[in-house]
Design an enzyme around this catalytic site. Structure first.
Site, PDB file in Angstrom:
ATOM      1  N   SER A  94      14.469  25.619 -60.803  1.00 11.18           N
ATOM      2  CA  SER A  94      13.777  24.762 -59.844  1.00 11.18           C
ATOM      3  C   SER A  94      14.787  23.946 -59.053  1.00 11.18           C
ATOM      4  CB  SER A  94      12.807  23.815 -60.563  1.00 11.18           C
ATOM      5  OG  SER A  94      13.518  22.950 -61.430  1.00 11.18           O
ATOM      6  N   LYS A  95      14.291  23.136 -58.126  1.00  8.50           N
ATOM      7  CA  LYS A  95      15.163  22.368 -57.237  1.00  8.50           C
ATOM      8  C   LYS A  95      16.063  21.408 -58.003  1.00  8.50           C
ATOM      9  CE  LYS A  95      11.986  22.482 -53.289  1.00  8.50           C
ATOM     10  NZ  LYS A  95      11.134  21.687 -52.388  1.00  8.50           N
TER      11      LYS A  95
END
Length: 598
Positions: free
Chosen positions: A332-333
């Site tokens: 994820s980010k």
């Protein structure tokens, strides 16, 4: 018990039916089995009799014996006629590396089988979908070299290729299901549905629909229609039985139908639900293989029921594992860059991204890790895709990018780096002999195009005082460095050194040999002090080409004024002004010298 051939599509499917009763809507694929018990329903006369039957299907060829287990997967892949796969992103954000890998696997599978790679935009989420995101997706796929055969900007015989433009089709098939009794109108309010969920949670049961509208009479439905009560279309799920698919990656996967409950296919605002859209689209676009992320695996049960209710042949399914972060959580980010656009802006090459993404869960069975897109097409096989999660290693991606960067033709590499240097203001030109030579000198230390800025700036800089003040510089300083500096200044003042540099590499080698002989030095005792005095550093690229390039840079205007370049003339001025006696063992003096250098 009867044996029959269902459907006319190739390959033939031999099905066993128990008892000898089956509804004609069930057209079996080569990779699924369904055990179906329809419920008694006042609104569905076809199923008024309580029937129980089982269908199990396997792919066969009339001229061949039944397939052995090890050959079953290959035949499922090879015997369905033309391969047609699709990548169907939602234009709600950037193209994630996980989506890019899914697109890549679809592309490789299609190309390796001589099939078609279809791009379909799933933009039914009207609030979040934007045309800007769609354009970014198309740009990213094109940048990776994954060119689609059908889809936006290309067209094709199965369009339109945006779900928002296919609503009429979805409504037609929804009405067909309503007419056949597989779908019914549900007038339950949101409050009623929430109450059902709460009751199921208290009883620790799956949140399945238990409303009255599955068994409502014609009269009850007509009353609500007359009042204008909003309604959804719910798919009628059998209460008993199970469904099984043979996933090309994960093997046999099965679900119990009693865990599902009747599900919505059309919302009260007339918008179709994802699973219904996908099924209709894949079927009407003749998609033969659905290769997608494993997070879509639970959707397969709903989609399989819709396939069968509409009489469509199911495709083969292949669910690819997720891409994981180093901590084995979903990437994820918070783990850094995750989108294709971010990696492009960071200076990664498309061929390196493609190569690395292909290796996340796939390999050709050898130790080789370096592939071009064409080689991947030649080597790719779906049965070599691993079902376990793949770890995204940014360090390895950077290394792989360096390998691809240095494998580029020298002209292309020089053009890329030269244009970058000019755009960042280090150089005033983007091409020429100086740039060609400096790229060849520095390329081994460049993994990303932006790395070239630091490499060139390091070459042009002259941190002599910092080097002399460092602990690593002390042995060189104590090895007669002032005497070497005095001799070097003398050969510079006489013009001997500059004359040698004008002659190029041969002149430099001749001068070094002569200079070493005059000082009775060779090897490290010669080259280390020369490197420090001429480059200001203890380490770096090959000293001869470095000094030759510094000489060329000083005699031209190729280096921008703001680049911090210290010419050879300026370096010798600094050498002339050094007070060598101040460089003693007193650490305070050394630190002061370092501060001056910085």
């Amino acid at each position: 018990m009867a044996s029959m051939v269902v459907g006319s599509a190739s390959p033939w499917l031999r099905s066993r039916i128990i008892p000898e009763v089956a509804h004609p809507i069930f057209r079996q694929s080569s990779s699924s089995s369904l055990h179906y018990r329809p419920r008694n329903n006042r609104a569905f006369s076809l199923f008024r009799r309580r029937l129980s039957f089982s269908i199990s299907a396997s792919s066969v060829n009339s001229s061949l014996p039944p397939p052995t287990p090890e050959k079953k997967k290959k035949r499922v892949v090879d015997d369905l006629g033309q391969v047609r796969v699709r990548f169907a992103p939602s234009p709600t954000g950037n193209l994630h590396v996980g989506g890019a890998r899914t697109a890549l696997f679809n592309y490789l599978f299609a190309r390796s089988k001589g099939g078609k790679f279809v791009l379909r935009i799933e933009d039914t989420d009207l609030e979040r979908s934007t045309r800007e995101s769609e354009e970014a997706l198309l740009h990213d796929l094109s940048w990776l070299g994954l060119h689609w055969d059908e889809g936006p900007g290309v067209g094709g015989d199965y369009g339109p290729y945006r779900q928002s433009e296919r609503n009429v089709l979805y409504k037609q098939y929804a009405e067909k299901l309503l007419k056949s009794g597989h779908v019914y109108r549900c007038f339950c309010s949101n409050e009623e549905l929430e109450k059902m969920k709460e009751i199921a949670k208290l009883k620790q049961l799956p949140p399945v629909y238990i409303g009255k509208w599955a068994d409502a009479s014609y009269e009850e439905v007509e009353v609500e229609l007359a009042k204008g009560t909003p309604y959804t279309y719910r798919f009628r799920v059998p209460k008993e039985g199970s469904l099984q698919i043979d996933d090309l990656i994960r093997g046999e996967v099965s679900w119990n139908l009693n865990t599902l409950g009747d599900f919505v296919i059309m919302r009260s605002n007339g918008q179709p639900v994802y699973n219904f859209c996908v099924t209709v689209d894949d079927a009407t676009m003749s998609i033969s293989h659905v290769i997608r992320a494993e997070e879509h695996l639970p959707n397969t049960l709903r989609q399989a029921l819709i396939y069968k209710a509409l009489g469509f042949q199911m495709p083969c399914f292949a669910h690819v594992s997720l891409i994981l972060a180093p901590d084995r959580s979903k990437l994820s980010k918070r783990h850094g860059a995750t989108s294709v656009g971010q990696f492009r802006e960071m200076g990664y090459l498309p061929q390196a991204m493609v190569n690395y993404l292909a290796l996340l869960g796939w390999g050709d069975g050898t130790e080789n890790e370096f592939f071009t897109l064409e080689q991947l097409v030649e080597k790719f096989s779906i049965d070599r895709v691993n079902k376990s999660g793949a770890i995204f290693d940014s360090t390895k991606l950077r290394w792989m990018n360096g390998q691809h960067l240095r494998s580029l033709p020298s002209e292309e590499l020089t053009k890329l780096i030269g244009e970058h240097w000019k755009s960042t203001g280090i150089l005033t030109e983007s091409e020429g002999l100086f740039i060609e030579e400096v790229v060849q000198l520095l390329k081994d230390g460049i993994d990303l195009i932006p790395d070239s800025d630091k490499a060139l700036s390091n070459l042009l800089s002259y941190p002599l005082y910092a080097t002399l003040a460092s602990p690593e510089g002390k042995p060189v300083l104590q090895d007669g460095l002032p005497e070497v500096a005095a001799s070097l200044l003398a050969t510079y003042d006489s013009g001997e050194l500059l004359g040698a540099l004008e002659e190029g590499h041969a002149g430099w080698q001749k001068w070094v040999k002569s200079f070493g002989k005059s000082l009775k030095r060779k090897g490290k005792s010669l080259f280390m002090p020369l490197r420090v005095l001429l480059t200001g550093k203890l380490h770096g690229p090959d000293m001869g080409p470095s000094v030759l390039l510094l000489h060329k840079a000083g005699s031209s205007n190729v280096v921008a004024a703001q680049a911090g370049f210290v010419t050879l003339d300026d370096r010798f001025k600094m050498l002339r002004e050094i007070k060598w006696e101040s460089f003693n063992s007193d650490q305070t003096v050394l630190e002061s010298a370092a501060a001056v250098s910085n």
